[in-house]
Design an enzyme around this catalytic site. Sequence first.
Site, PDB file in Angstrom:
ATOM      1  N   GLN A 234      47.624  36.473  51.873  1.00 56.01           N
ATOM      2  CA  GLN A 234      46.398  35.774  51.558  1.00 56.01           C
ATOM      3  C   GLN A 234      46.389  34.416  50.767  1.00 56.01           C
ATOM      4  OE1 GLN A 234      44.672  38.534  48.721  1.00 56.01           O
ATOM      5  NE2 GLN A 234      46.346  38.832  47.549  1.00 56.01           N
ATOM      6  N   HIS A 264      35.555  43.782  33.926  1.00 60.59           N
ATOM      7  CA  HIS A 264      36.735  44.658  33.685  1.00 60.59           C
ATOM      8  C   HIS A 264      36.511  45.763  32.705  1.00 60.59           C
ATOM      9  CE1 HIS A 264      38.849  41.396  36.271  1.00 60.59           C
ATOM     10  NE2 HIS A 264      39.195  42.537  36.573  1.00 60.59           N
ATOM     11  N   ASP A 288      45.723  41.066  39.398  1.00 54.39           N
ATOM     12  CA  ASP A 288      45.366  40.141  38.743  1.00 54.39           C
ATOM     13  C   ASP A 288      45.787  40.619  36.967  1.00 54.39           C
ATOM     14  OD1 ASP A 288      43.276  41.701  37.838  1.00 54.39           O
ATOM     15  OD2 ASP A 288      41.799  40.459  38.841  1.00 54.39           O
ATOM     16  N   ASP A 308      49.589  47.194  44.027  1.00 56.37           N
ATOM     17  CA  ASP A 308      48.928  45.825  44.676  1.00 56.37           C
ATOM     18  C   ASP A 308      49.661  45.445  46.110  1.00 56.37           C
ATOM     19  OD1 ASP A 308      46.593  43.654  43.778  1.00 56.37           O
ATOM     20  OD2 ASP A 308      48.109  43.053  45.106  1.00 56.37           O
ATOM     21  N   ASP A 342      51.007  48.745  50.580  1.00 56.54           N
ATOM     22  CA  ASP A 342      49.666  48.776  51.023  1.00 56.54           C
ATOM     23  C   ASP A 342      49.156  50.408  50.627  1.00 56.54           C
ATOM     24  OD1 ASP A 342      47.541  48.545  52.757  1.00 56.54           O
ATOM     25  OD2 ASP A 342      48.739  47.559  54.308  1.00 56.54           O
ATOM     26  N   ALA A 343      47.915  50.116  49.825  1.00 58.27           N
ATOM     27  CA  ALA A 343      47.473  51.122  48.669  1.00 58.27           C
ATOM     28  C   ALA A 343      47.438  52.585  49.580  1.00 58.27           C
ATOM     29  CB  ALA A 343      46.247  50.636  47.979  1.00 58.27           C
ATOM     30  N   ASP A 360      40.229  49.114  42.538  1.00 61.20           N
ATOM     31  CA  ASP A 360      39.572  47.734  42.591  1.00 61.20           C
ATOM     32  C   ASP A 360      40.331  46.844  43.832  1.00 61.20           C
ATOM     33  OD1 ASP A 360      38.266  45.412  41.617  1.00 61.20           O
ATOM     34  OD2 ASP A 360      39.455  45.326  40.008  1.00 61.20           O
TER      35      ASP A 360
END
Lengths: 496, 514
Positions: A234, A264, A288, A308, A342-343, A360
């Site tokens: 990304q 959050h 993040d 992530d 990759d989740a 999330d």
Amino acid sequence: MQPLILVSVFLIATCGLIYELIAGTVSSYLLGDSVMQFSTIIGVYLSAMGVGSYLARYIGRGVLQRFVQVQILVGILGGCSASVLFLVFAHGTGFSLVLYCLVFAIGTLVGLEIPLVMRLLKDELEFKEIVSQVLALDYIGALAASLAFPLLLVPHLGLVRTAFLFGLVNVGVALAFLMRFPPTRQASQLLLAQAVLAFLLLAAGLALSERLTTLAEVQMFPDQVLLARSTPYQRLVVTQRSGDLRLYLNNNLQFSSLDEYRYHEALVHPGLSGLENPHKILILGGGDGLALREVLRYPTVTEITLVDLDPGMTELFSRHPLLSKLNEGSLRSPRVKVINADAFVWLRDNPGSYDFVLVDFPDPSTFALGKLYTISFYAELKRHLAPGGAAAVQCTSPLFARRSYWCILKTMEASGLRVRPYHVFVPSFGEWGFALIGPSRPGEHLPAGLRFLNQAALAALFEFPLDMSSLPVEVNRLSNQALVRYYEEEWRAVAQ
Amino acid sequence: MNRRQFLQGSLTLAGLSLVGCPSGRTPTLEGTVVGASWQRGHRLREASELKTGQRLRTDVAILGGGVAGLSAAWRLRRAGLEDFLLLELESDLGGNSRAATYPASRAPWGAHYLPVPTLESRAVIELLKELDVMDEAGQCREELLCHEPQERLYLHGRWQEGLFPTLGATRRDLKEWGEFQAEIERLRRLRDRQGRFAFALPAPLSSPEWLELDGLSMKAFVGQKGWTSRRLRWWLEYACRDDFGCSLEQTSAWAGLHYHAARPPADQLLVWPEGNAWLTDRLAAPLQERARTGCLVRSVRTDGRRVITRVEHREGAFEVESRRAIFCLPSFLRPFVLEGDAPERFTYAPWVVANLVLQRGDEAACWDNVLYESPSLGYVVATHQSLATRPGPTVWTWYRPLTGNPVTEREEMLARPWESWRQEIVSELSRPHPDLIDRLERLDVMLLGHAMVRPVPGLRASKALEAASQPKKGVHFAHSDLSGFSLFEEANYHGARAAEEVLAALDKRSPSLL
């Protein structure tokens, strides 16, 4: 001598105005408030020119050489101005100080130019000729610059390259003078070397400006671009404006540091604080580290796995000083294990059950992301919940994308999960929705140090007004991707 | 509309043994034309006396290891009949459902999906339940249903979703398409007085009342309806090429309409990276030594009490003596193998299938990717069902039926070198994917001389199919070509049907699955 000097006057007048416009444009981009930026920069620049003109009286002999020196210096300062300003803004502090010092220095040097030129011509022309010709060309050069800058230069070259290009023009004038009036003394040889060196420096800057111009992406973002980088996954852009850090992934806002705590805290605490003794936590997405920061408030939590996709993201948020300050260094906590995978695939391939799972992910804007909101995904999620475990899932906005929100909720229910919908208002996002799985008493053990949630605010999260209430929708499956279609329709409507 | 699969090996199927795995990145594109068993198959044309070696005895000999043969074995086993021997020419079982194996993924060499069966396909439903694809309530496992986005079409320099070319369609195009769909909806509901559908799947369960449509070509049918839209005709012909390897003119209207009317309007597909090899591998696994590969069936002789099958094998010829035989080879082979047997009217379309191994797939790819007005049928993506959110290495399987005169097409196909196929495939797919050549690591081509039976006008109405399905002196027949088209459901039906005939003849009682 005369024609070269007059051409030079036109060129250096153009350069002078270009630098002024660059400074005004860069500071407007980066600091906003363009009226203020342009006013102060024009003011500082013109007054500096006055200072330069005044200082010209202290130059006695060697006018020609001084003129050449001024050209080299203006070329270097003006040529590098845009890139220096962007770099200072992105990586340093004291942007305004550097900006005004630079403007003042360039202004002073440009102020020296016209008086020196007039003195060079004083033996060849009458005074009235000198004044009329030099000033006429000076003003025409300004006109050329002011037209070319917005119409040609910024659109086609961008700020950084424009600056380097005109820096080369200044140094080119210096070189032309040195060629036309060949140096005889050693000092002049030195001058020639300096000019050539400056020329090479600026040419290199022009050649490498491709990299520097990525910084010009500021045009796309309302605030100062602190950092912009592309990972294989990304485009990450972090912007800053007076204490407001914002993260954009592929140009979509992910958080604003001014109100991310609302998001959050709402994501993490209703579920996690409802558990008696949570130990093992799984976070999917959330590179993040901000949700992680909230999870770390629970002393019983001993083992957190964060999955992530993008190592670029988790590294940035664990190393960058401002960003890791925002997440309180959560990604470096010894209780945390960061996995870049990759989740969905990771979840399928890894056993293990967790007391609390946080989901999330980015919104379901593509078919690829849509897979992460399907009945199959939630069936995997269910497999990974410990007995009595809980989970919380980010579910896009129930106000802007009402059918999308309820589609996610219905899909989770169809996978056999018992789900409670809730939502929170986040000023930079608007109304945002979540889904809670488990615990019977959300908010039972709220940790200390929160900024948003108390018992009253927590109860309000679960109230849904009429315009966000449930709608009949399809279940989202890998084989229909109903959600992606809802989402696309609804956000397109919002955009219009 | 969905591509349908084609099935059951013919002798011109190529063997898989030559498929190598690419070893590292090389600057030039690697690949081969795989297999050459047709040369061995053509020895059936020569008359030669076989020296017979040992004689094996079994209850049932199954000749051919494609879907029909494997389904027959499956059906016998379900009834508790375990004493059978299956003989297959190729080195792998599966026929048209075989697959290639690459590091990036397995990929089909032919049939690549199975629609969720209609209620009439009872044997398929039983099989899917046994393989845990379908639960008792009839729901299929979600991870096996083709994920969205399923199909896209490349036209006017861009991709659109769905296969009917709606991008830039005129009002007339859409009106005629709507009329066609309304006609299909009407045909879908048609039943005769006994309750049989006009268009059933499997096809032998269809009512004979609407067979006059079989005398007409699909092209004539479209003409009678007054449909002139080029887009509609392309789309209808695409379906015929996809399912039957035929042009509109070569397809009977009955078959062309069956494609659309025998299934529900929005049918779902079961897909696997390796295509239907997922199914045939599971049908083959329990057979072990009861399936023999590399066996060329030279002759079948029968005296009504026992059947003698003579087999050529590289380790020596042998004979199989059985009480019954199930002939699961394509019907065009019958004159070469069975004395005095010569079913008529069977013709077959040649196909070319290519597997393209790519370093990286296409983020926006659908499962099925078609190019408008292109000679090929486009490509399917082996890794489409991956749960990853980013495209990784993948295999694209490209299909092209050769719809000219089958005999000349077959000769030309076998004569073309790999370079010529590579040239055709790469240049066609580079149109939508200009960077294809940078991502392409390997390209293998499979030539299938008799890939699919062609449902030409009159084949069904002539009753040739029924006649060819009748058992003869202890030899029973099972192949999808007995339905007039090459579908898994048809091959499975005929395999199970022939097995049930054998079970009845051998007094093994078992409730019918048909």
